[in-house]
Design a protein around this motif. Sequence first.
Motif, PDB file in Angstrom:
ATOM      1  N   ALA A  71      11.203   0.489  -2.951  1.00  0.00           N
ATOM      2  CA  ALA A  71      11.126  -0.964  -2.859  1.00  0.00           C
ATOM      3  C   ALA A  71      12.010  -1.442  -1.718  1.00  0.00           C
ATOM      4  O   ALA A  71      13.221  -1.424  -1.799  1.00  0.00           O
ATOM      5  N   SER A  72      11.357  -1.809  -0.622  1.00  0.00           N
ATOM      6  CA  SER A  72      12.158  -2.253   0.519  1.00  0.00           C
ATOM      7  C   SER A  72      12.548  -3.705   0.312  1.00  0.00           C
ATOM      8  O   SER A  72      12.061  -4.367  -0.590  1.00  0.00           O
ATOM      9  N   TYR A  73      13.414  -4.227   1.170  1.00  0.00           N
ATOM     10  CA  TYR A  73      13.943  -5.569   0.953  1.00  0.00           C
ATOM     11  C   TYR A  73      12.880  -6.654   1.041  1.00  0.00           C
ATOM     12  O   TYR A  73      13.027  -7.727   0.506  1.00  0.00           O
ATOM     13  N   THR A  74      11.806  -6.366   1.732  1.00  0.00           N
ATOM     14  CA  THR A  74      10.731  -7.362   1.844  1.00  0.00           C
ATOM     15  C   THR A  74      10.283  -7.833   0.466  1.00  0.00           C
ATOM     16  O   THR A  74       9.961  -8.989   0.269  1.00  0.00           O
TER      17      THR A  74
ATOM     18  N   ARG B 257       1.479  -6.026 -10.547  1.00  0.00           N
ATOM     19  CA  ARG B 257       1.281  -6.591  -9.213  1.00  0.00           C
ATOM     20  C   ARG B 257       2.181  -5.903  -8.178  1.00  0.00           C
ATOM     21  O   ARG B 257       1.769  -5.602  -7.059  1.00  0.00           O
ATOM     22  N   ALA B 258       3.415  -5.652  -8.605  1.00  0.00           N
ATOM     23  CA  ALA B 258       4.380  -5.023  -7.697  1.00  0.00           C
ATOM     24  C   ALA B 258       3.944  -3.605  -7.359  1.00  0.00           C
ATOM     25  O   ALA B 258       3.951  -3.203  -6.185  1.00  0.00           O
ATOM     26  N   ALA B 259       3.558  -2.850  -8.385  1.00  0.00           N
ATOM     27  CA  ALA B 259       3.145  -1.454  -8.152  1.00  0.00           C
ATOM     28  C   ALA B 259       1.945  -1.427  -7.213  1.00  0.00           C
ATOM     29  O   ALA B 259       1.889  -0.646  -6.254  1.00  0.00           O
ATOM     30  N   TYR B 260       1.002  -2.311  -7.487  1.00  0.00           N
ATOM     31  CA  TYR B 260      -0.198  -2.382  -6.653  1.00  0.00           C
ATOM     32  C   TYR B 260       0.161  -2.679  -5.207  1.00  0.00           C
ATOM     33  O   TYR B 260      -0.278  -2.016  -4.272  1.00  0.00           O
ATOM     34  N   GLN B 261       0.989  -3.707  -5.034  1.00  0.00           N
ATOM     35  CA  GLN B 261       1.320  -4.147  -3.679  1.00  0.00           C
ATOM     36  C   GLN B 261       2.077  -3.068  -2.901  1.00  0.00           C
ATOM     37  O   GLN B 261       1.832  -2.854  -1.716  1.00  0.00           O
ATOM     38  N   LEU B 262       2.982  -2.396  -3.593  1.00  0.00           N
ATOM     39  CA  LEU B 262       3.764  -1.352  -2.923  1.00  0.00           C
ATOM     40  C   LEU B 262       2.849  -0.250  -2.378  1.00  0.00           C
ATOM     41  O   LEU B 262       2.975   0.178  -1.240  1.00  0.00           O
ATOM     42  N   ILE B 263       1.919   0.186  -3.215  1.00  0.00           N
ATOM     43  CA  ILE B 263       1.048   1.289  -2.791  1.00  0.00           C
ATOM     44  C   ILE B 263       0.069   0.814  -1.728  1.00  0.00           C
ATOM     45  O   ILE B 263      -0.171   1.457  -0.711  1.00  0.00           O
ATOM     46  N   ARG B 264      -0.466  -0.366  -1.965  1.00  0.00           N
ATOM     47  CA  ARG B 264      -1.430  -0.899  -1.020  1.00  0.00           C
ATOM     48  C   ARG B 264      -0.838  -1.035   0.378  1.00  0.00           C
ATOM     49  O   ARG B 264      -1.472  -0.712   1.370  1.00  0.00           O
ATOM     50  N   ASP B 265       0.396  -1.493   0.432  1.00  0.00           N
ATOM     51  CA  ASP B 265       1.027  -1.667   1.738  1.00  0.00           C
ATOM     52  C   ASP B 265       1.271  -0.322   2.412  1.00  0.00           C
ATOM     53  O   ASP B 265       1.166  -0.212   3.636  1.00  0.00           O
ATOM     54  N   GLU B 266       1.592   0.682   1.628  1.00  0.00           N
ATOM     55  CA  GLU B 266       1.778   2.012   2.244  1.00  0.00           C
ATOM     56  C   GLU B 266       0.484   2.503   2.870  1.00  0.00           C
ATOM     57  O   GLU B 266       0.486   3.208   3.874  1.00  0.00           O
ATOM     58  N   MET B 267      -0.635   2.128   2.253  1.00  0.00           N
ATOM     59  CA  MET B 267      -1.933   2.592   2.752  1.00  0.00           C
ATOM     60  C   MET B 267      -2.246   2.053   4.149  1.00  0.00           C
ATOM     61  O   MET B 267      -3.109   2.567   4.849  1.00  0.00           O
ATOM     62  N   ASN B 268      -1.528   0.996   4.561  1.00  0.00           N
ATOM     63  CA  ASN B 268      -1.726   0.500   5.922  1.00  0.00           C
ATOM     64  C   ASN B 268      -1.355   1.537   6.963  1.00  0.00           C
ATOM     65  O   ASN B 268      -1.749   1.432   8.125  1.00  0.00           O
ATOM     66  N   LEU B 269      -0.582   2.534   6.560  1.00  0.00           N
ATOM     67  CA  LEU B 269      -0.178   3.559   7.518  1.00  0.00           C
ATOM     68  C   LEU B 269      -1.261   4.611   7.723  1.00  0.00           C
ATOM     69  O   LEU B 269      -1.221   5.384   8.664  1.00  0.00           O
ATOM     70  N   ASP B 270      -2.231   4.647   6.831  1.00  0.00           N
ATOM     71  CA  ASP B 270      -3.345   5.577   7.010  1.00  0.00           C
ATOM     72  C   ASP B 270      -4.270   5.047   8.105  1.00  0.00           C
ATOM     73  O   ASP B 270      -4.276   3.853   8.396  1.00  0.00           O
ATOM     74  N   GLY B 271      -5.062   5.966   8.665  1.00  0.00           N
ATOM     75  CA  GLY B 271      -6.048   5.532   9.644  1.00  0.00           C
ATOM     76  C   GLY B 271      -7.161   4.741   8.969  1.00  0.00           C
ATOM     77  O   GLY B 271      -7.289   4.740   7.746  1.00  0.00           O
TER      78      GLY B 271
END
Length: 462
Positions: A17-20, A43-57
Amino acid sequence: MYNPKDKTRKSENRPLASYTYAGRWVTGEVSKNKFPARSMDSRAAYQLIRDEMNLDGNPALNLASFVTTWMEDEAEKLIMESLNKNYIDTEEYPQTRTIHDRLIRITGDLFHAPQAVGTATVGSSEAIMLALLAHKRRWRHKRAAAGQDYSRPNIVFGGDVHSCWEKFALYFDVEKRVIPLQPDKYTIGPDEVAPLIDENTIAVGAVLGTTFSGQCDDFTGINDLLLKLKTETGLDIPIHIDGASGGFVAAFAFPEFLCDFRLEQVKSMNVSNHKFGLVYPGMGTVLFRDESQVPEELIFQINYLGGSMANYSLNFSKPSAMILAQYYNFLRLGRSGYTRIIGNIMKIAAYVEQALADTGKFILLADGGEKYLPVAALRLRDSSRYDVFEISRRLRRYGWIVPAYTMPPNAGEIAVLRIVVREDFSLDMAENFVEDVKRVLGELEENPVKAAVKRNGRHGVC
Ligand SMILES: *Cc1c(COP(=O)(O)O)cnc(C)c1O
Protein backbone atom coordinates in the motif's frame (compact mmCIF):
# COMPACT_ATOMS: atom_id res chain seq x y z
CA MET A 1 9.54 -20.21 -11.54
CA TYR A 2 10.25 -17.93 -8.64
CA ASN A 3 13.48 -18.36 -6.77
CA PRO A 4 14.39 -16.12 -3.81
CA LYS A 5 17.85 -15.75 -5.35
CA ASP A 6 16.35 -14.07 -8.41
CA LYS A 7 16.80 -10.35 -8.66
CA THR A 8 13.53 -8.58 -8.04
CA ARG A 9 12.62 -4.94 -8.46
CA LYS A 10 13.61 -2.55 -5.71
CA SER A 11 9.97 -1.70 -5.09
CA GLU A 12 9.43 -5.26 -3.85
CA ASN A 13 11.14 -4.22 -0.62
CA ARG A 14 8.47 -1.64 0.12
CA PRO A 15 5.01 -2.46 1.47
CA LEU A 16 2.24 -2.84 -1.07
CA ALA A 17 0.00 0.00 0.00
CA SER A 18 1.81 3.06 -1.23
CA TYR A 19 1.09 6.52 0.14
CA THR A 20 -1.19 7.36 -2.76
CA TYR A 21 -3.82 5.12 -1.27
CA ALA A 22 -3.21 5.91 2.36
CA GLY A 23 -6.17 7.80 3.67
CA ARG A 24 -8.47 6.75 0.81
CA TRP A 25 -9.16 3.07 1.15
CA VAL A 26 -6.07 1.42 2.50
CA THR A 27 -5.16 1.86 6.12
CA GLY A 28 -1.83 0.58 7.26
CA GLU A 29 0.86 -1.18 5.32
CA VAL A 30 0.62 -4.49 3.55
CA SER A 31 3.72 -6.65 3.25
CA LYS A 32 4.67 -8.11 -0.11
CA ASN A 33 6.38 -11.03 1.59
CA LYS A 34 4.28 -12.09 4.56
CA PHE A 35 0.80 -13.54 4.53
CA PRO A 36 -1.53 -10.58 5.23
CA ALA A 37 -2.56 -10.53 8.89
CA ARG A 38 -5.76 -8.57 8.48
CA SER A 39 -8.55 -8.20 5.97
CA MET A 40 -8.85 -5.29 3.62
CA ASP A 41 -11.77 -3.52 2.02
CA SER A 42 -12.76 -5.12 -1.29
CA ARG A 43 -12.48 -1.84 -3.13
CA ALA A 44 -8.96 -1.34 -1.82
CA ALA A 45 -7.80 -4.83 -2.78
CA TYR A 46 -9.29 -4.42 -6.23
CA GLN A 47 -7.73 -1.03 -6.79
CA LEU A 48 -4.30 -2.11 -5.61
CA ILE A 49 -4.15 -5.04 -8.00
CA ARG A 50 -5.74 -3.20 -10.85
CA ASP A 51 -3.21 -0.41 -10.64
CA GLU A 52 -0.33 -2.87 -10.67
CA MET A 53 -1.72 -4.29 -13.90
CA ASN A 54 -0.96 -0.96 -15.58
CA LEU A 55 2.64 -2.12 -15.64
CA ASP A 56 1.79 -5.02 -17.92
CA GLY A 57 1.85 -4.55 -21.67
CA ASN A 58 -1.33 -3.98 -23.62
CA PRO A 59 -2.49 -7.39 -24.92
CA ALA A 60 -3.64 -5.91 -28.24
CA LEU A 61 -0.13 -4.60 -28.88
CA ASN A 62 1.47 -7.91 -27.95
CA LEU A 63 2.78 -9.08 -31.31
CA ALA A 64 4.77 -11.84 -29.65
CA SER A 65 2.01 -14.29 -28.87
CA PHE A 66 -0.33 -16.53 -30.81
CA VAL A 67 -2.70 -16.70 -27.89
CA THR A 68 -6.11 -15.05 -28.22
CA THR A 69 -6.49 -11.58 -26.71
CA TRP A 70 -10.00 -10.71 -27.84
CA MET A 71 -13.37 -12.47 -27.80
CA GLU A 72 -16.94 -11.36 -28.40
CA ASP A 73 -19.11 -10.12 -25.51
CA GLU A 74 -21.41 -13.14 -25.73
CA ALA A 75 -18.43 -15.47 -25.39
CA GLU A 76 -17.19 -13.52 -22.38
CA LYS A 77 -20.65 -13.75 -20.88
CA LEU A 78 -20.61 -17.55 -21.21
CA ILE A 79 -17.14 -17.61 -19.71
CA MET A 80 -18.23 -15.54 -16.71
CA GLU A 81 -21.32 -17.69 -16.25
CA SER A 82 -19.29 -20.91 -16.11
CA LEU A 83 -16.30 -19.77 -14.08
CA ASN A 84 -17.62 -21.60 -11.04
CA LYS A 85 -17.77 -25.00 -12.74
CA ASN A 86 -14.92 -27.42 -12.33
CA TYR A 87 -14.76 -29.41 -15.54
CA ILE A 88 -13.75 -32.59 -13.72
CA ASP A 89 -17.12 -32.75 -11.92
CA THR A 90 -18.72 -34.47 -14.86
CA GLU A 91 -21.33 -36.16 -12.71
CA GLU A 92 -22.48 -32.76 -11.46
CA TYR A 93 -22.08 -30.96 -14.79
CA PRO A 94 -22.92 -33.66 -17.33
CA GLN A 95 -23.91 -31.23 -20.06
CA THR A 96 -20.49 -29.60 -20.03
CA ARG A 97 -18.99 -33.04 -20.57
CA THR A 98 -21.47 -33.70 -23.37
CA ILE A 99 -20.38 -30.51 -25.07
CA HIS A 100 -16.73 -31.46 -24.58
CA ASP A 101 -17.36 -34.77 -26.34
CA ARG A 102 -19.14 -32.95 -29.14
CA LEU A 103 -16.07 -30.72 -29.54
CA ILE A 104 -13.84 -33.78 -29.90
CA ARG A 105 -16.08 -35.16 -32.66
CA ILE A 106 -16.28 -31.81 -34.43
CA THR A 107 -12.53 -31.23 -34.19
CA GLY A 108 -11.96 -34.80 -35.36
CA ASP A 109 -14.14 -34.05 -38.38
CA LEU A 110 -12.12 -30.91 -39.12
CA PHE A 111 -8.89 -32.92 -39.15
CA HIS A 112 -10.33 -36.00 -40.88
CA ALA A 113 -9.92 -38.46 -38.01
CA PRO A 114 -11.56 -41.78 -38.91
CA GLN A 115 -12.85 -42.27 -35.36
CA ALA A 116 -11.65 -39.39 -33.20
CA VAL A 117 -10.76 -40.17 -29.62
CA GLY A 118 -9.38 -37.37 -27.51
CA THR A 119 -9.69 -34.82 -24.78
CA ALA A 120 -9.49 -31.13 -24.12
CA THR A 121 -6.39 -30.11 -22.19
CA VAL A 122 -4.96 -27.00 -20.58
CA GLY A 123 -2.99 -26.33 -23.74
CA SER A 124 -0.94 -28.02 -26.41
CA SER A 125 1.88 -28.84 -24.03
CA GLU A 126 -0.37 -31.14 -22.01
CA ALA A 127 -1.90 -32.47 -25.23
CA ILE A 128 1.54 -33.34 -26.64
CA MET A 129 2.62 -35.04 -23.40
CA LEU A 130 -0.56 -37.16 -23.40
CA ALA A 131 -0.13 -38.16 -27.04
CA LEU A 132 3.52 -39.07 -26.64
CA LEU A 133 2.88 -40.98 -23.42
CA ALA A 134 0.32 -43.08 -25.29
CA HIS A 135 2.83 -43.77 -28.07
CA LYS A 136 5.53 -44.63 -25.53
CA ARG A 137 3.23 -47.05 -23.78
CA ARG A 138 2.06 -48.65 -27.01
CA TRP A 139 5.62 -49.10 -28.19
CA ARG A 140 6.46 -50.71 -24.85
CA HIS A 141 3.54 -53.15 -25.10
CA LYS A 142 4.60 -54.20 -28.57
CA ARG A 143 8.20 -54.72 -27.48
CA ALA A 144 7.23 -56.60 -24.33
CA ALA A 145 4.81 -58.84 -26.22
CA ALA A 146 7.62 -59.77 -28.61
CA GLY A 147 9.99 -60.43 -25.73
CA GLN A 148 12.18 -57.48 -26.73
CA ASP A 149 13.98 -54.91 -24.62
CA TYR A 150 11.94 -51.80 -23.88
CA SER A 151 14.36 -49.83 -21.75
CA ARG A 152 15.59 -47.34 -24.35
CA PRO A 153 12.78 -45.48 -26.08
CA ASN A 154 13.65 -42.59 -28.36
CA ILE A 155 11.72 -39.88 -30.15
CA VAL A 156 12.69 -38.07 -33.35
CA PHE A 157 11.85 -34.44 -34.10
CA GLY A 158 13.41 -31.33 -35.58
CA GLY A 159 14.99 -28.34 -33.91
CA ASP A 160 11.91 -26.44 -35.09
CA VAL A 161 9.71 -27.84 -32.30
CA HIS A 162 8.38 -25.97 -29.29
CA SER A 163 10.21 -26.45 -25.99
CA CYS A 164 7.45 -28.76 -24.70
CA TRP A 165 8.81 -31.57 -26.90
CA GLU A 166 12.15 -31.44 -25.13
CA LYS A 167 10.29 -31.23 -21.87
CA PHE A 168 8.48 -34.46 -22.68
CA ALA A 169 11.77 -36.24 -23.47
CA LEU A 170 13.39 -34.99 -20.27
CA TYR A 171 10.48 -35.50 -17.88
CA PHE A 172 9.45 -38.91 -19.22
CA ASP A 173 12.88 -40.40 -19.85
CA VAL A 174 12.82 -40.72 -23.59
CA GLU A 175 15.99 -40.15 -25.61
CA LYS A 176 15.46 -37.18 -27.90
CA ARG A 177 16.96 -37.34 -31.35
CA VAL A 178 16.85 -33.81 -32.62
CA ILE A 179 17.44 -32.95 -36.25
CA PRO A 180 19.37 -29.68 -36.20
CA LEU A 181 18.15 -26.82 -38.35
CA GLN A 182 20.36 -25.29 -41.01
CA PRO A 183 20.97 -21.62 -41.72
CA ASP A 184 18.66 -21.80 -44.74
CA LYS A 185 16.41 -24.72 -43.79
CA TYR A 186 14.14 -24.45 -40.77
CA THR A 187 12.03 -27.59 -41.20
CA ILE A 188 12.59 -31.33 -41.48
CA GLY A 189 11.78 -34.00 -44.03
CA PRO A 190 12.22 -37.73 -44.68
CA ASP A 191 15.90 -37.48 -45.59
CA GLU A 192 16.80 -36.19 -42.15
CA VAL A 193 14.35 -38.46 -40.31
CA ALA A 194 15.42 -41.73 -42.00
CA PRO A 195 18.87 -42.15 -40.40
CA LEU A 196 17.53 -41.48 -36.88
CA ILE A 197 14.61 -43.90 -36.60
CA ASP A 198 14.92 -47.46 -35.37
CA GLU A 199 12.93 -50.13 -33.52
CA ASN A 200 13.03 -48.00 -30.33
CA THR A 201 11.45 -44.92 -31.89
CA ILE A 202 8.12 -44.26 -30.19
CA ALA A 203 7.09 -41.51 -32.63
CA VAL A 204 8.25 -38.90 -35.11
CA GLY A 205 7.16 -35.35 -34.33
CA ALA A 206 6.28 -32.97 -37.14
CA VAL A 207 5.29 -29.34 -36.80
CA LEU A 208 2.41 -27.66 -38.59
CA GLY A 209 3.51 -24.03 -38.59
CA THR A 210 6.79 -23.69 -36.72
CA THR A 211 7.04 -21.02 -34.08
CA PHE A 212 10.19 -19.74 -35.74
CA SER A 213 9.29 -19.28 -39.39
CA GLY A 214 5.66 -20.34 -39.84
CA GLN A 215 6.70 -23.13 -42.22
CA CYS A 216 5.82 -26.82 -42.04
CA ASP A 217 7.75 -30.04 -41.82
CA ASP A 218 7.34 -32.34 -44.81
CA PHE A 219 4.40 -34.45 -43.58
CA THR A 220 3.78 -36.31 -46.81
CA GLY A 221 7.46 -37.13 -47.22
CA ILE A 222 7.76 -38.41 -43.65
CA ASN A 223 4.50 -40.33 -44.00
CA ASP A 224 5.73 -42.01 -47.20
CA LEU A 225 9.01 -42.90 -45.52
CA LEU A 226 7.27 -44.53 -42.55
CA LEU A 227 4.71 -46.32 -44.75
CA LYS A 228 7.54 -47.79 -46.81
CA LEU A 229 9.29 -48.87 -43.62
CA LYS A 230 6.09 -50.50 -42.39
CA THR A 231 5.60 -52.42 -45.63
CA GLU A 232 9.20 -53.51 -45.85
CA THR A 233 10.03 -54.30 -42.22
CA GLY A 234 6.77 -54.33 -40.26
CA LEU A 235 8.07 -51.49 -38.08
CA ASP A 236 5.10 -49.21 -37.46
CA ILE A 237 6.24 -45.78 -36.26
CA PRO A 238 3.50 -43.19 -35.65
CA ILE A 239 3.66 -39.52 -36.59
CA HIS A 240 2.37 -36.91 -34.17
CA ILE A 241 1.52 -33.59 -35.80
CA ASP A 242 1.92 -30.54 -33.60
CA GLY A 243 -0.74 -28.19 -34.90
CA ALA A 244 -0.69 -25.95 -31.82
CA SER A 245 -0.42 -22.78 -33.85
CA GLY A 246 -1.04 -23.95 -37.39
CA GLY A 247 -3.82 -26.53 -37.01
CA PHE A 248 -6.74 -24.16 -37.22
CA VAL A 249 -4.95 -22.00 -39.79
CA ALA A 250 -4.36 -24.89 -42.20
CA ALA A 251 -7.86 -26.32 -41.75
CA PHE A 252 -9.44 -23.10 -43.00
CA ALA A 253 -6.81 -21.38 -45.15
CA PHE A 254 -5.34 -24.49 -46.79
CA PRO A 255 -8.05 -27.17 -46.64
CA GLU A 256 -6.41 -29.23 -49.39
CA PHE A 257 -3.08 -29.38 -47.61
CA LEU A 258 -2.40 -32.91 -46.29
CA CYS A 259 -1.44 -32.16 -42.72
CA ASP A 260 -3.70 -34.38 -40.64
CA PHE A 261 -5.24 -37.85 -40.33
CA ARG A 262 -5.62 -38.09 -44.10
CA LEU A 263 -2.00 -39.28 -43.91
CA GLU A 264 -2.03 -42.90 -42.76
CA GLN A 265 0.87 -42.80 -40.30
CA VAL A 266 -0.50 -39.76 -38.49
CA LYS A 267 -1.85 -41.37 -35.33
CA SER A 268 -2.26 -38.30 -33.16
CA MET A 269 -2.24 -34.53 -33.33
CA ASN A 270 -2.82 -31.51 -31.15
CA VAL A 271 -4.14 -27.99 -31.51
CA SER A 272 -4.16 -25.04 -29.15
CA ASN A 273 -7.73 -23.85 -29.05
CA HIS A 274 -6.43 -20.72 -27.35
CA LYS A 275 -4.43 -19.88 -30.46
CA PHE A 276 -6.43 -19.91 -33.69
CA GLY A 277 -9.40 -21.71 -32.19
CA LEU A 278 -9.82 -18.10 -31.01
CA VAL A 279 -10.55 -18.70 -27.31
CA TYR A 280 -8.68 -17.27 -24.33
CA PRO A 281 -6.09 -19.40 -22.50
CA GLY A 282 -5.99 -22.17 -21.54
CA MET A 283 -7.34 -24.82 -23.81
CA GLY A 284 -5.77 -27.33 -26.14
CA THR A 285 -6.98 -30.58 -27.66
CA VAL A 286 -5.30 -33.91 -28.24
CA LEU A 287 -6.82 -36.15 -30.90
CA PHE A 288 -6.02 -39.75 -31.68
CA ARG A 289 -6.78 -41.44 -34.95
CA ASP A 290 -8.86 -44.09 -33.20
CA GLU A 291 -9.28 -45.89 -29.93
CA SER A 292 -6.49 -48.38 -30.61
CA GLN A 293 -3.90 -45.62 -30.16
CA VAL A 294 -4.54 -45.15 -26.46
CA PRO A 295 -3.57 -48.06 -24.19
CA GLU A 296 -6.46 -48.77 -21.86
CA GLU A 297 -4.51 -48.61 -18.63
CA LEU A 298 -3.71 -44.93 -19.23
CA ILE A 299 -7.38 -44.06 -18.95
CA PHE A 300 -8.37 -43.65 -15.34
CA GLN A 301 -11.88 -44.60 -14.36
CA ILE A 302 -12.78 -42.21 -11.62
CA ASN A 303 -15.75 -42.83 -9.36
CA TYR A 304 -15.30 -40.66 -6.31
CA LEU A 305 -17.22 -37.69 -7.61
CA GLY A 306 -20.22 -39.90 -8.17
CA GLY A 307 -20.77 -41.96 -11.30
CA SER A 308 -17.87 -43.32 -13.30
CA MET A 309 -15.87 -41.24 -15.65
CA ALA A 310 -13.00 -41.92 -18.03
CA ASN A 311 -10.18 -39.46 -17.54
CA TYR A 312 -6.93 -38.99 -19.46
CA SER A 313 -5.10 -35.90 -18.29
CA LEU A 314 -2.06 -34.71 -16.37
CA ASN A 315 -4.01 -32.29 -14.24
CA PHE A 316 -7.23 -33.12 -12.44
CA SER A 317 -9.36 -30.02 -11.83
CA LYS A 318 -9.69 -27.45 -14.56
CA PRO A 319 -12.04 -24.72 -15.71
CA SER A 320 -15.03 -25.45 -17.96
CA ALA A 321 -15.21 -21.96 -19.33
CA MET A 322 -13.01 -22.30 -22.41
CA ILE A 323 -14.68 -25.52 -23.48
CA LEU A 324 -17.98 -23.68 -23.66
CA ALA A 325 -16.33 -20.66 -25.25
CA GLN A 326 -14.82 -22.89 -27.93
CA TYR A 327 -18.20 -24.40 -28.65
CA TYR A 328 -19.59 -20.88 -28.91
CA ASN A 329 -16.99 -19.99 -31.55
CA PHE A 330 -17.63 -23.15 -33.55
CA LEU A 331 -21.37 -22.45 -33.60
CA ARG A 332 -21.06 -18.73 -34.09
CA LEU A 333 -18.40 -18.72 -36.80
CA GLY A 334 -18.69 -22.04 -38.57
CA ARG A 335 -16.38 -22.88 -41.42
CA SER A 336 -17.24 -19.68 -43.29
CA GLY A 337 -16.53 -17.44 -40.30
CA TYR A 338 -13.21 -19.03 -39.47
CA THR A 339 -12.18 -18.99 -43.13
CA ARG A 340 -12.91 -15.26 -43.31
CA ILE A 341 -11.03 -14.41 -40.10
CA ILE A 342 -8.01 -16.59 -40.83
CA GLY A 343 -7.92 -15.28 -44.41
CA ASN A 344 -7.87 -11.70 -43.10
CA ILE A 345 -5.09 -12.18 -40.61
CA MET A 346 -3.00 -14.04 -43.20
CA LYS A 347 -3.44 -11.04 -45.52
CA ILE A 348 -2.44 -8.57 -42.83
CA ALA A 349 0.62 -10.64 -41.95
CA ALA A 350 1.60 -10.74 -45.61
CA TYR A 351 1.15 -6.97 -45.81
CA VAL A 352 3.40 -6.37 -42.78
CA GLU A 353 6.00 -8.76 -44.11
CA GLN A 354 6.03 -7.19 -47.55
CA ALA A 355 6.09 -3.63 -46.22
CA LEU A 356 9.06 -4.45 -44.00
CA ALA A 357 10.84 -6.31 -46.80
CA ASP A 358 10.30 -3.25 -49.02
CA THR A 359 12.46 -1.17 -46.68
CA GLY A 360 15.35 -3.15 -48.16
CA LYS A 361 16.68 -3.86 -44.69
CA PHE A 362 15.13 -7.27 -44.08
CA ILE A 363 15.15 -10.76 -45.55
CA LEU A 364 12.05 -12.93 -45.13
CA LEU A 365 12.71 -16.20 -43.37
CA ALA A 366 10.21 -18.18 -45.42
CA ASP A 367 11.26 -16.42 -48.59
CA GLY A 368 9.27 -17.76 -51.50
CA GLY A 369 8.00 -20.74 -49.53
CA GLU A 370 4.51 -21.37 -48.25
CA LYS A 371 3.75 -20.17 -44.73
CA TYR A 372 1.07 -21.65 -42.51
CA LEU A 373 0.87 -19.01 -39.82
CA PRO A 374 -0.10 -15.33 -39.85
CA VAL A 375 3.41 -14.26 -38.95
CA ALA A 376 6.03 -12.01 -40.41
CA ALA A 377 9.44 -13.49 -39.62
CA LEU A 378 12.39 -11.44 -40.78
CA ARG A 379 16.08 -11.06 -40.30
CA LEU A 380 18.31 -8.11 -41.03
CA ARG A 381 20.18 -8.12 -44.31
CA ASP A 382 23.10 -6.46 -42.53
CA SER A 383 23.36 -6.79 -38.77
CA SER A 384 26.89 -5.45 -38.43
CA ARG A 385 25.82 -2.00 -37.22
CA TYR A 386 22.58 -2.63 -35.35
CA ASP A 387 20.57 -5.75 -34.67
CA VAL A 388 17.03 -7.04 -34.32
CA PHE A 389 17.35 -7.05 -30.53
CA GLU A 390 17.82 -3.29 -30.54
CA ILE A 391 14.91 -2.86 -32.97
CA SER A 392 12.73 -4.93 -30.64
CA ARG A 393 13.84 -2.89 -27.64
CA ARG A 394 13.07 0.41 -29.34
CA LEU A 395 9.67 -0.69 -30.64
CA ARG A 396 8.69 -1.17 -27.02
CA ARG A 397 8.86 2.62 -26.69
CA TYR A 398 5.95 2.86 -29.09
CA GLY A 399 4.07 0.21 -27.13
CA TRP A 400 4.74 -2.65 -29.57
CA ILE A 401 5.89 -5.89 -28.05
CA VAL A 402 7.84 -7.74 -30.75
CA PRO A 403 10.21 -10.55 -29.86
CA ALA A 404 13.69 -10.94 -31.30
CA TYR A 405 15.44 -14.27 -30.88
CA THR A 406 18.14 -16.47 -32.31
CA MET A 407 17.16 -19.61 -34.21
CA PRO A 408 17.80 -23.05 -32.69
CA PRO A 409 20.99 -24.98 -33.55
CA ASN A 410 22.54 -25.14 -36.11
CA ALA A 411 20.96 -21.91 -37.31
CA GLY A 412 21.86 -20.08 -34.10
CA GLU A 413 23.69 -17.33 -35.96
CA ILE A 414 20.41 -16.13 -37.39
CA ALA A 415 18.58 -13.55 -35.32
CA VAL A 416 14.94 -13.04 -36.11
CA LEU A 417 12.25 -10.44 -35.54
CA ARG A 418 8.81 -12.03 -35.49
CA ILE A 419 5.40 -10.39 -35.63
CA VAL A 420 2.29 -12.47 -34.97
CA VAL A 421 -0.96 -11.15 -36.37
CA ARG A 422 -4.13 -11.91 -34.44
CA GLU A 423 -7.70 -10.90 -34.98
CA ASP A 424 -7.35 -7.72 -32.93
CA PHE A 425 -4.55 -6.39 -35.16
CA SER A 426 -6.26 -4.29 -37.81
CA LEU A 427 -4.84 -3.01 -41.07
CA ASP A 428 -4.68 0.48 -39.52
CA MET A 429 -2.60 -0.85 -36.67
CA ALA A 430 -0.42 -2.72 -39.16
CA GLU A 431 0.24 0.52 -41.05
CA ASN A 432 1.10 2.36 -37.86
CA PHE A 433 3.35 -0.46 -36.83
CA VAL A 434 5.24 -0.42 -40.12
CA GLU A 435 5.70 3.34 -39.78
CA ASP A 436 7.13 2.91 -36.31
CA VAL A 437 9.54 0.24 -37.51
CA LYS A 438 10.69 2.59 -40.26
CA ARG A 439 11.19 5.34 -37.69
CA VAL A 440 13.31 3.02 -35.55
CA LEU A 441 15.31 1.94 -38.60
CA GLY A 442 15.90 5.62 -39.41
CA GLU A 443 17.21 6.30 -35.92
CA LEU A 444 19.48 3.29 -36.04
CA GLU A 445 20.84 4.15 -39.47
CA GLU A 446 21.94 7.50 -38.04
CA ASN A 447 23.14 6.21 -34.68
CA PRO A 448 23.78 2.49 -34.88
CA VAL A 449 23.45 0.63 -31.57
CA LYS A 450 23.53 -3.05 -30.80
CA ALA A 451 21.50 -4.33 -27.90
CA ALA A 452 23.60 -5.19 -24.89
CA VAL A 453 21.63 -8.24 -23.92
CA LYS A 454 20.63 -11.02 -26.29
CA ARG A 455 18.21 -13.62 -25.21
CA ASN A 456 19.60 -16.95 -26.14
CA GLY A 457 17.92 -19.42 -23.82
CA ARG A 458 15.70 -22.34 -24.58
CA HIS A 459 13.02 -21.61 -27.07
CA GLY A 460 9.59 -21.12 -25.69
CA VAL A 461 8.13 -18.33 -27.73
CA CYS A 462 4.42 -18.85 -28.05
C1 LIG B 1 2.31 -22.71 -28.68
C2 LIG B 1 2.91 -23.96 -29.15
C3 LIG B 1 3.02 -25.06 -28.29
C4 LIG B 1 2.64 -24.99 -26.84
O1 LIG B 1 1.28 -24.82 -26.74
P1 LIG B 1 0.53 -24.33 -25.41
O2 LIG B 1 -0.88 -24.41 -25.82
O3 LIG B 1 1.01 -22.96 -25.14
O4 LIG B 1 0.89 -25.29 -24.32
C5 LIG B 1 3.51 -26.24 -28.80
N1 LIG B 1 3.87 -26.33 -30.10
C6 LIG B 1 3.80 -25.30 -30.95
C7 LIG B 1 4.19 -25.47 -32.38
C8 LIG B 1 3.31 -24.07 -30.50
O5 LIG B 1 3.23 -23.04 -31.34
